[in-house]
Design an enzyme around this catalytic site. Sequence first.
Site, PDB file in Angstrom:
ATOM      1  N   LEU A 151      -8.471  -6.565   8.155  1.00  0.00           N
ATOM      2  CA  LEU A 151      -8.303  -5.122   8.004  1.00  0.00           C
ATOM      3  C   LEU A 151      -8.167  -4.748   6.528  1.00  0.00           C
ATOM      4  O   LEU A 151      -8.657  -3.700   6.092  1.00  0.00           O
ATOM      5  CB  LEU A 151      -7.082  -4.643   8.789  1.00  0.00           C
ATOM      6  N   TYR A 152      -7.508  -5.595   5.757  1.00  0.00           N
ATOM      7  CA  TYR A 152      -7.410  -5.340   4.319  1.00  0.00           C
ATOM      8  C   TYR A 152      -8.798  -5.153   3.717  1.00  0.00           C
ATOM      9  O   TYR A 152      -9.067  -4.182   3.008  1.00  0.00           O
ATOM     10  CB  TYR A 152      -6.685  -6.495   3.631  1.00  0.00           C
ATOM     11  N   ALA A 153      -9.700  -6.089   3.992  1.00  0.00           N
ATOM     12  CA  ALA A 153     -11.055  -5.989   3.461  1.00  0.00           C
ATOM     13  C   ALA A 153     -11.754  -4.741   3.985  1.00  0.00           C
ATOM     14  O   ALA A 153     -12.494  -4.072   3.247  1.00  0.00           O
ATOM     15  CB  ALA A 153     -11.845  -7.239   3.827  1.00  0.00           C
ATOM     16  N   THR A 155     -10.410  -1.874   4.790  1.00  0.00           N
ATOM     17  CA  THR A 155      -9.936  -0.670   4.104  1.00  0.00           C
ATOM     18  C   THR A 155     -10.536  -0.564   2.708  1.00  0.00           C
ATOM     19  O   THR A 155     -10.829   0.542   2.231  1.00  0.00           O
ATOM     20  CB  THR A 155      -8.400  -0.641   3.999  1.00  0.00           C
ATOM     21  N   LYS A 156     -10.752  -1.697   2.052  1.00  0.00           N
ATOM     22  CA  LYS A 156     -11.358  -1.666   0.720  1.00  0.00           C
ATOM     23  C   LYS A 156     -12.844  -1.305   0.797  1.00  0.00           C
ATOM     24  O   LYS A 156     -13.363  -0.595  -0.070  1.00  0.00           O
ATOM     25  CB  LYS A 156     -11.162  -3.015   0.021  1.00  0.00           C
TER      26      LYS A 156
END
Length: 336
Positions: A151-153, A155-156
């Site tokens: 999810l981090y990736a 969002t980026k």
Amino acid sequence: MPILVTGTAGFIGFHVARRLLARGETVLGLDVVNDYYDTRLKEARLDILRQEAGFTEVRMDLADRDGLMNLLQTHKPDRVINLAAQAGVRYSVENPFAYVDSNLVGFVNLLEGCKRHGVGHLVYASTSSVYGANAAMPFHEGQVTAHQMSLYAATKKANEVMAHSYAHLHGLPCTGLRFFTVYGPWGRPDMALFKWTKAILEGRSIDVYNNGDMSRDFTYIDDIVESIVRIVDIPATPDPSWRADDPATGTSGIAPYRIYNIGRGEPQALMEYLRIIEDTLGRKAEINFLPMQMGDVAATWADTSALEKATGYKPSVGIDVGVRRFVEWYRAYYGV
């Protein structure tokens, strides 16, 4: 006019603010100082920045829409460097809403604020993690980035897409920077170099994932900072060579929009990285070999030719030098 730097209590934001202040800029530093990791380290970074006459500290969350709009209207920064985000691939598996609030809500607030208040250039942090399942290396900015592993990736990646829409609709110059495994003095305690150094010095074992069969394009903080301060002075412009029938993703022909990889351009095996840490510390690590963690990838490798062409700069600090500098800082800061 000041440069607004968000995330100035963080690892990269702190170093960028120091560098801008050293070259005579006025820096408006925004940070909410959350407790993702030890806030004492964040406050220590801010204590250094507070000693500079050109630094103004603002305690604020980017999710505070009204507060951010008032800040931009009052101070009218011409350039914005957004380094505030909820970081960490593994943490995003457990705490997804922290990433939505900071990386999505906060970022659209910043885009809208920049549009409303005439910001001349928005530079924002992305990540090598956007390349996801892609195994065609070295990674270059024109590649499709459609299969994020965390999810981090995601969002980026969303930040990059959102930035393009604002660049196209409102003419806001936006430049995204895909950082590759940043390390160095004042680094984050959740990163391998910091965790392993601490554990080895304390005589504890370390966890190494994917049984050590991993490689990373480790990038020293000074190379990251030099790239950022050069790029902030080069507002993004439409790319005349861009083709709508074969659209590269790192530029745009319809918007002032650019994406750059910032990496060393030389991947290193994780176990070689660990060996250098051990040699620098003069101690061997006790290793727990574990399977690959959710959301992680086996390898990264940056093609930095676009960065070099745009700025004339090529990151150059090797891990033998960078690790030694980190360990020297760690021993001094913690009195080890």
